[in-house]
Design a protein around this motif. Structure first.
Motif, PDB file in Angstrom:
ATOM      1  N   SER A 190      27.673  -0.031   2.239  1.00  7.96           N
ATOM      2  CA  SER A 190      27.693   0.626   3.837  1.00  7.96           C
ATOM      3  C   SER A 190      26.278   0.306   4.309  1.00  7.96           C
ATOM      4  CB  SER A 190      28.536   1.696   4.002  1.00  7.96           C
ATOM      5  OG  SER A 190      28.869   2.008   5.234  1.00  7.96           O
ATOM      6  N   ALA A 191      26.043   1.121   5.055  1.00  7.63           N
ATOM      7  CA  ALA A 191      24.510   1.306   5.696  1.00  7.63           C
ATOM      8  C   ALA A 191      23.289   1.399   4.508  1.00  7.63           C
ATOM      9  CB  ALA A 191      24.395   2.304   6.813  1.00  7.63           C
ATOM     10  N   ALA A 242      22.454  -0.954   9.924  1.00  8.04           N
ATOM     11  CA  ALA A 242      23.700  -0.920   9.838  1.00  8.04           C
ATOM     12  C   ALA A 242      24.547  -1.968  10.188  1.00  8.04           C
ATOM     13  CB  ALA A 242      24.244   0.670  10.738  1.00  8.04           C
ATOM     14  N   VAL A 288      27.647   4.900   9.336  1.00  6.48           N
ATOM     15  CA  VAL A 288      26.327   5.435   9.181  1.00  6.48           C
ATOM     16  C   VAL A 288      26.333   7.138   9.095  1.00  6.48           C
ATOM     17  CG1 VAL A 288      25.064   3.797  10.522  1.00  6.48           C
ATOM     18  CG2 VAL A 288      25.796   5.639  11.709  1.00  6.48           C
ATOM     19  N   CYS A 329      24.902   8.156   5.554  1.00 10.03           N
ATOM     20  CA  CYS A 329      24.056   7.444   4.653  1.00 10.03           C
ATOM     21  C   CYS A 329      22.695   7.985   4.641  1.00 10.03           C
ATOM     22  CB  CYS A 329      23.862   5.784   5.248  1.00 10.03           C
ATOM     23  SG  CYS A 329      23.044   5.858   6.822  1.00 10.03           S
TER      24      CYS A 329
END
Lengths: 703, 160
Positions: free
Chosen positions: A568-569, A594, A664, A667
């Motif tokens: 992911s981000a 992101a 996000v 993160c």
């Protein structure tokens, strides 16, 4: 061309009319399973839909988390609302738009390529020929399944995605009624639940009639160890709760660990080890030097500012519940089972609540309300107390992480071992078997505590982010899963990633220091991922990081990085701290990649909040108990970060319009905690490995 | 026993009947339907239920009904709303200084009281004025910025 596989939400609910509806008043309703939790998702989803449909944002309203009207999109959790919910809305809207363009082309007898959509009007440039979504809607059924074949817009075609649209829900939230707590129904009464004083306490004696005789009391429900009551007025319900608490006598057992220091008891609990990941062969024999260290984090509370609340109405066998749950459809199924009702007779409607940051008391209070609504025959608004929100909501599991690594003669990491001790990080209602609702475990007959089951890889629960993104040639990650849970645990923002990233990034820092290498330079030596490197280099430049800079004995700076879930981000953080009577974070700079950003200001707000919350966790937060009871029951016994302790925060977003949008919300947590601990080392040469970094722990680490 | 109390809330006179010890919070929320005053802890530790009492920010969860007559109560609805937003509310929207928003009304109340005493508060003064307010989303940085922006706007147009 074969379209790519549909996102999970569209697989579950493929019919397009379950996602989009054009109303006669020239508005659009979009249906979503992803609900507003204060993270701004309502605005972001609306932006995605309005952009893809080419409709003004003001025309578009959202129905989210309503079991009758909205698609079932699992939980609103795990930073997946943009990645999966947003991707689903985007595809559905693109397909709807494409179907309408085809229909318009047929009616206007032109080619689709000649058409353009402007605020829902479909027209041919330079002519009077036009129609609209609303004109065509009566003749175009959306009762058909999405194929995923329609082309979504290219980055250059976006006019709203990528813009900082202001949040749509804010005005009502700062001018009056806005939350589930504020709902009222005719004839509504006020409910309270009396929770036992400790997890396994048994009700020994309770005079319910004495409570029933109190002013305004409408009903007292006693079932096993569950006590609930309703009164005409809220202060009467509170007085009755107080009296009930004084009147009830309980038998308690010393079931909680004798130690509260995580490292002292957690690894000693029975556990089963599984291998999370292994690659390469450990080259320990060739290694010049071997290092190891153990890190821990305590149980951490969600500690929402607003204790959980729900409104329930029971009317001729039909139950309607208004709730700030993260998973309306799951909650409906669980409540139906507990109440012995058909799921079709239970409706759950999401209504905004205070921020939850994971699985707090929102679902539990919904069952309290359902039970009391059936018991008293009138709509009931149940409000949890501050004490119950802190002491009875699930916690994020405590964790111990032991890391070991070897350096070769050139100071490169040649093998890496990471062992985790933890409970599950998810026990949401509907996750796995059984019933995960508090009152269900207390009522008579009780529903059994279901067996714990953590989130598997590739996203992971306790082992989320346990696999380093660094290119270590040999890695082995193990998870010692502890099935017994002396304290109630479930999902807290970022699950195990917080502790794993804290451990990895602290340990990498220790190795950098041991080799007299700059902390960032040392990481980049072991990192090929180009996006990761750019995020790190961006934050270093923005914060004017100096190679091998030294703290001055009281002030210092530290670095932390991770790619959330390794998929992911990306987030890199530099924290600046000062140690006086306590450790104080003075400034934080973060860089985030992101992918395609839907709402830059919304993203920044999430990162800022994630950073500040992580500082609160890292510096102050720890659930405490004695042998019988949880002792963290108020803001005095569970302090969180205050206004005079908050740093300046600067967030940089890397622009990647061509990449997929990544979640996000979670993160920043791990990188922030690591950056703070690394800054402490940089400032004072003190390595604190056990959170929270309170003054006495820092003093102990100095010994 | 319930008694009748005459209150002055948001510039209007009103009458309520309740037990004298009832916290003002529940009178505002349930009798007067002023839902912007929020329950957070009931122990005067978080500031979510703050209202102005004669211009001072106080936790309404810890203010008994009997103590209120003769004093002027202002809730967030009396600060601004349908008839237009107060510069502080406007600044919170302009700065998007809100995540879940549950703590914000109480924070705006504390800030209104501060800006009446101090037209140009320093960051330290703002943080001190918010010492009794908690925020869990971590919106603090924006909240401080919004209050500074509102103070600037109010100095520029002193009428508000």
């Amino acid at each position: 061309m074969i379209p790519p596989p549909l996102p999970q939400s569209l697989k579950t609910t493929p019919r397009l009319d379950r996602w989009v509806c054009f109303n006669a008043d020239r508005t659009v309703t979009v249906f979503s399973g992803k609900v507003e939790l204060g993270q701004g998702i309502e605005t972001a989803i609306a932006q995605i839909a309005a952009d893809e449909l080419d409709v003004a944002l003001e025309r578009l309203s959202l129905v989210a988390g309503d079991t009758t009207r909205s698609p079932d999109e699992w939980y609103t959790a795990g930073s997946q609302s943009i990645e999966i919910g947003g991707a689903s809305i985007r595809l559905a809207c693109a397909e709807v738009r494409s179907l309408f363009l085809e229909a318009a082309a047929r009616e206007l007898e032109v080619d689709v390529a000649e058409l353009r959509v402007r605020d829902g009007t479909i027209e041919i440039a330079g002519t009077d020929l036009r129609t609209s979504y609303w004109d065509l809607a009566p003749r175009l059924s959306l009762a058909r399944d999405a194929t995923g074949a329609a082309a979504v817009k290219t980055p250059a075609q976006h006019w709203l995605v990528g813009k900082s649209a202001p949040r749509r829900d804010l005005r009502s939230k700062i001018t009056g009624a806005a939350y589930v707590h504020d709902l009222e129904l005719p004839g509504m009464v006020f409910g309270r639940a009396l929770r036992p004083p400790s997890y396994l306490a048994k009700l020994a004696a309770f005079d319910a009639d004495a409570i029933r005789a109190m002013p305004g009391v409408v009903a007292v429900l006693v079932s096993g160890n569950f006590i609930g009551l309703c009164a005409e007025r809220e202060e009467q319900a509170i007085s009755a709760l107080r009296a009930a608490r004084a009147a009830a006598s309980w038998v308690e057992e010393p079931t909680l660990p004798s130690a509260t220091e995580v490292g002292d008891f957690l690894p000693a609990l029975p556990s089963v080890r599984s291998l999370v990941y292994r690659h390469g062969e450990a080259l320990v024999a060739e290694a010049a030097r071997r290092f190891e260290a153990s890190y821990s984090k305590p149980y951490i509370a969600h500690a929402s500012i607003g204790p959980s609340c729900a409104l329930a109405r029971y009317d001729r066998g039909k139950l309607t519940i208004w709730s700030h749950t993260q998973g309306s459809h799951f909650l409906r199924g669980q409540i139906a089972e507990v109440m012995g009702a058909a799921a079709a007779d239970v409706e759950v409607i999401h209504k905004d609540g205070p921020g939850c940051y994971g699985h707090n008391g929102a679902d539990d209070v919904a069952l309290d309300a359902a039970l009391l609504a059936r018991a008293c025959g009138r709509p009931v608004l149940v409000q949890w107390t501050r004490e119950d929100e802190l002491a009875w909501s699930p916690y994020g599991s405590a964790m111990v992480v032991r890391v070991a690594a070897s350096l070769d003669a050139t100071d490169r990491i040649v093998d890496w071992k990471h062992e985790i001790w933890s409970h599950t990080h998810i026990r949401r209602p509907g996750w796995g078997e059984g019933i995960n609702l508090l009152a269900a475990w207390h009522m008579d007959p009780p529903f059994p505590l279901p067996p714990a089951k953590d989130v598997p890889q590739p996203t992971g629960g306790a082992d989320r982010n346990a696999i380093p993104l660094y290119d270590f040639p040999a890695q082995e990650i193990g998870y010692h899963f502890i099935a017994d849970m002396p304290l109630r645990v479930s999902a807290l923002r970022s699950l195990g990633a917080f502790a794993n990233i804290f451990a990895i990034e602290s340990f990498v820092d220790e190795l950098a220091a041991a080799t007299n290498t700059d902390a960032i330079e040392f990481r980049l030596r072991h990192l090929q991922d180009a996006r990761a490197r750019e995020v790190i280099e961006t934050v270093a430049k923005a914060a004017r990081w100096k190679t091998c800079e030294k703290g001055d004995g009281a002030r210092g700076r530290g670095f932390g990085f991770a790619r959330y879930k390794n998929r992911s981000a990306y987030c890199a953080v530099i924290a600046e701290i000062e140690v006086g009577a306590a450790l104080r974070v003075t400034r934080v700079v973060a860089a985030v990649d992101a992918g395609r950003v839907v709402n830059p200001d919304g993203l920044t707000n999430q990162i800022e909040g994630g950073i500040v919350q992580a500082i609160s966790w890292a510096l102050k937060e720890q659930v405490l108990w004695d042998r019988e009871r949880v002792l963290s029951r108020s803001w005095e016994s569970y302090p969180i970060l205050r206004f005079d302790e908050v740093p300046d925060v600067e967030v940089l977003i890397l622009s990647r319009p061509g990449e997929s949008a990544l979640g996000v919300g979670e993160c920043a947590a791990g990188p922030t905690a690591a950056a703070v601990a690394n800054a402490l080392f940089n400032a004072m040469g003190v390595r604190a490995r056990n959170l929270p970094l309170t003054p006495d722990r820092i003093a102990r680490a100095m010994e | 026993m319930a008694e009748t109390f005459k209150l002055r809330v948001n510039g209007r006179d009103c009458e309520v009947q309740a037990e004298p010890a009832t916290p003002l919070l529940y009178i505002l929320r349930n009798d007067l339907k002023l839902k912007g005053t929020r329950f957070g802890c009931g122990e005067a530790q978080c500031g979510a239920c703050n209202v102005l009492l004669d211009g001072n920010a106080v936790p309404s969860c810890d203010t008994p009904l009997w103590s209120v007559p003769g004093h002027e109560v202002t809730t967030i609805e009396g600060i601004g709303g349908e008839s237009g937003l107060h510069p502080l509310q406007q600044a919170f929207i302009d700065e998007q200084a809100i995540q879940c928003g549950y703590c914000i009304d109480g924070i705006i109340i504390s800030a209104v009281a501060l800006l009446r005493r101090e037209r140009d508060p320093s960051n330290t003064q703002i943080a001190a004025a918010l010492d009794r307010n908690l925020c869990r989303c971590g919106t603090h940085v924006r909240i401080l910025r919004a209050i500074r922006a509102a103070a600037r706007a109010m100095r520029a147009s002193p009428k508000t």
